[in-house]
Design an enzyme around this catalytic site. Structure first.
Site, mmCIF file in Angstrom:
data_model
loop_
_atom_site.group_PDB
_atom_site.id
_atom_site.type_symbol
_atom_site.label_atom_id
_atom_site.label_comp_id
_atom_site.label_asym_id
_atom_site.label_seq_id
_atom_site.Cartn_x
_atom_site.Cartn_y
_atom_site.Cartn_z
ATOM 1 C CG ASP A 143 9.923 -9.580 -1.819
ATOM 2 O OD1 ASP A 143 10.058 -7.688 -1.925
ATOM 3 O OD2 ASP A 143 9.330 -9.554 -0.753
ATOM 4 C CD GLU B 57 7.869 -4.393 1.408
ATOM 5 O OE1 GLU B 57 7.410 -3.911 2.336
ATOM 6 O OE2 GLU B 57 6.984 -5.453 0.763
HETATM 7 C C1 LIG Z 1 -9.633 7.097 6.240
HETATM 8 C C2 LIG Z 1 -8.971 6.271 5.391
HETATM 9 C C3 LIG Z 1 -7.766 6.450 5.100
HETATM 10 C C4 LIG Z 1 -7.707 5.674 4.634
HETATM 11 C C5 LIG Z 1 -5.456 4.927 4.175
HETATM 12 C C6 LIG Z 1 -5.515 4.308 3.321
HETATM 13 C C7 LIG Z 1 -4.867 4.904 2.117
HETATM 14 C C8 LIG Z 1 -4.207 2.838 2.389
HETATM 15 C C9 LIG Z 1 -3.171 3.296 0.734
HETATM 16 C C10 LIG Z 1 -2.765 2.077 0.241
HETATM 17 C C11 LIG Z 1 -3.041 0.809 0.713
HETATM 18 C C12 LIG Z 1 -1.789 0.647 1.039
HETATM 19 C C13 LIG Z 1 -0.289 0.008 0.826
HETATM 20 C C14 LIG Z 1 0.292 -0.928 2.503
HETATM 21 C C15 LIG Z 1 1.384 -0.955 1.585
HETATM 22 C C16 LIG Z 1 2.683 -2.121 2.781
HETATM 23 C C17 LIG Z 1 3.620 -3.210 2.175
HETATM 24 C C18 LIG Z 1 3.630 -4.000 2.640
HETATM 25 O O1 LIG Z 1 2.905 -5.335 2.274
HETATM 26 N N1 LIG Z 1 4.119 -4.614 3.439
HETATM 27 C C19 LIG Z 1 4.247 -5.493 3.919
HETATM 28 C C20 LIG Z 1 3.841 -5.591 5.168
HETATM 29 O O2 LIG Z 1 3.101 -4.642 5.937
HETATM 30 O O3 LIG Z 1 2.815 -6.687 5.534
HETATM 31 ZN ZN LIG Z 2 5.094 -3.912 -0.852
HETATM 32 ZN ZN LIG Z 3 3.061 -6.421 0.677
#
Ligand SMILES: CCCCCCCC/C=C\CCCCCCCC(=O)NCC(=O)O
Ligand SMILES: [Zn+2]
Ligand SMILES: [Zn+2]
Length: 453
Positions: A75, A139
């Site tokens: 999704d 998700e």
């Molecule tokens: C000092 C800086 C550190 C930076 C760390 C940031 C890392 C960013 C890396 C990845 C991006 C984030 C991905 C998050 C996944 C979330 C999945 C999602 O959308 N789930 C639903 C929700 O959270 O609502």
């Molecule tokens: Zn995701």
């Molecule tokens: Zn997401």
């Protein structure tokens, strides 16, 4: 090559009970068509769980080895038509990138895992270690009807996992200020979450004779106070301390010394990194105003104004504490506060020489991404389906084997989400290697290399 058809299927999830079920069914049919070996191999069982999610059980040849699990979801969050270079469900290719909602979050993993397995099966590969693949369908709206049902089914079958890998972090290239080379962050926890609904009721009436304060004004002032008063700095009290200590040698002098001595410098460092949204998410529980609703007509004073505020809770804090701070900050009884959803930060997974998953990821990253200079434990700033699997293993890791540059992070849930063809191929290569590397029965010997942890 990415199965572009997967991006073209608009598997949008708006709310828990507002999913594009036609698209979810189509996605299921699509994977059956493009991965025939996965669906027809005798030692792989596939099941549909919670109507649209998929669970694959890949039976390895050695039942003595404890199984592991790969998790992804089909999704996606909604995408507006405007703001994008190409329509979000067109899967347009441009200058080596495929554009589309889900290219990073998270059809790249869902398709990448099945693609890697399909390749292996076509080479007559049979794993020694059994593993499960879970492809959730909700998700983005909690995972309660997909990912969680998969977890409950496995639990009912008495399954225990040696480790689990889900989305949630990546190889960061230029994302962390002061670090020049790409570093792989494998998240050992994820932040908690609290969503509050704020409501203000006042008497409706004619706009020509307004009261001193309206429901809109009262609510706007309350949410503004939340935004203007960020949650306390907690940098250094959670696993982000471990992350920066592992990454210390990546910084040039004198920052390398500062990062090695965060016990002393964390107040200073937190003030610097909080200036950027991703850095801020490492420093504290974040406050995001995400929905604001009020009014129906320009000359009618509305009776009701409501807003949703989403907090992502720092690993060193709990829901109850955040709620108390919110009440103190709003400090207005006219604002009714109700909890829509809440859970504490997730447990911290092992990160040591005995952690099988970590050693396998480390080896696979070094094989496939030799330019990565450090591999460190991180914190997932969002939430993933993996949080439903805590009864099956304490070794839950979040890592998407994709290189993310500074502007890529805001593409996730934002405009122009994209993945390069090369990066997608690397992701499949990583998964292809990971499945094979997981067949070891003992931990690999420590690797002598510059990838020091
Ligand atoms: C000092 C800086 C550190 C930076 C760390 C940031 C890392 C960013 C890396 C990845 C991006 C984030 C991905 C998050 C996944 C979330 C999945 C999602 O959308 N789930 C639903 C929700 O959270 O609502
Ligand atoms: Zn995701
Ligand atoms: Zn997401």
């Amino acid at each position: 090559m990415f199965s572009l058809g997967a991006i073209k299927i608009p598997t949008v999830a708006f709310l828990r009970k507002q999913l594009n079920t036609t698209a979810l069914i189509e996605f299921g049919k699509y994977i059956q068509k493009v991965f025939p070996a996965v669906f027809s191999t005798e030692f792989i069982q596939h099941e549909v769980v919670g109507e649209y999610s998929y669970l694959f059980t890949v039976r390895g040849s050695d039942p003595q080895l404890m199984p592991y699990m790969l998790l992804a979801h089909m999704d996606v969050v909604p995408a507006s038509e405007e703001g994008w270079k190409f329509p979000p469900f067109s899967a347009e290719e441009d200058e080596g990138y495929i554009y589309g909602r889900g290219t990073l979050d998270n059809k790249n993993s869902a398709i990448g895992i099945l693609q890697a397995l399909e390749f292996l099966l076509r080479r007559n590969y049979r794993p020694r270690r059994s593993f499960y693949i879970g492809i959730g369908h909700d998700e983005e709206v909690s995972g309660l009807d997909g990912g969680k049902q998969i977890a409950m089914l496995l639990q009912a079958r008495g399954v225990k996992l040696s480790f689990l890998l889900d989305e949630g972090s990546g190889i960061l290239d230029g994302v962390i200020e002061g670090i020049k080379s790409p570093v792989a962050l494998i998240a050992v926890t994820e932040k908690g979450s609290l969503t509050l609904n704020l409501t203000v009721r006042s008497d409706p009436g004619h706009s020509s004779a307004p009261p001193k304060e309206t429901s809109i004004g009262i609510l706007a002032a309350a949410v503004s106070r939340l935004e203007k008063n960020p949650m306390p700095r907690l940098f250094g009290y959670g696993p982000e301390l471990m992350m920066f200590e592992h990454l210390a040698s990546e910084f040039a002098f004198p920052l390398n010394i500062v990062m090695k001595n965060l016990w002393l410098f964390s107040p200073l460092v937190s003030r610097i990194i909080e200036r950027k949204p991703t850095g801020n998410s490492m420093v504290r529980t974040t406050t995001a105003l995400t929905i604001f609703k009020a009014g129906i007509k320009f000359n009618v004073i509305p009776h009701l104004a409501s807003a949703a505020v989403n907090f992502r809770i720092h690993p060193a804090q709990k829901v109850a504490e955040v709620l108390e701070i919110v009440k103190d900050t709003i400090d207005d009884d006219r604002v009714e506060i109700t909890v829509t959803e809440a859970f504490d930060p997730l447990p911290i997974s092992p990160w040591d020489d005995q952690a099988l998953g970590v050693q396998i990821f480390r080896r696979t990253i070094m094989d496939v991404f030799p330019h990565v200079s450090s591999i460190a434990p991180g914190v997932c700033i969002g939430n993933t389906d993996s949080r439903h699997f805590t009864n099956l293993t304490d070794a839950i890791y979040r890592f998407n084997p994709v290189v993310l540059k500074a502007d890529d992070v805001s593409r996730i849930h934002g405009w122009n989400e994209r993945i390069s063809v090369k990066d997608y191929e690397k992701q499949v290569e990583f998964l292809f290697q990971l499945i094979q590397n997981s067949d070891i029965d003992k931990l690999p010997k420590p690797h002598l290399s510059t990838h020091e942890l």
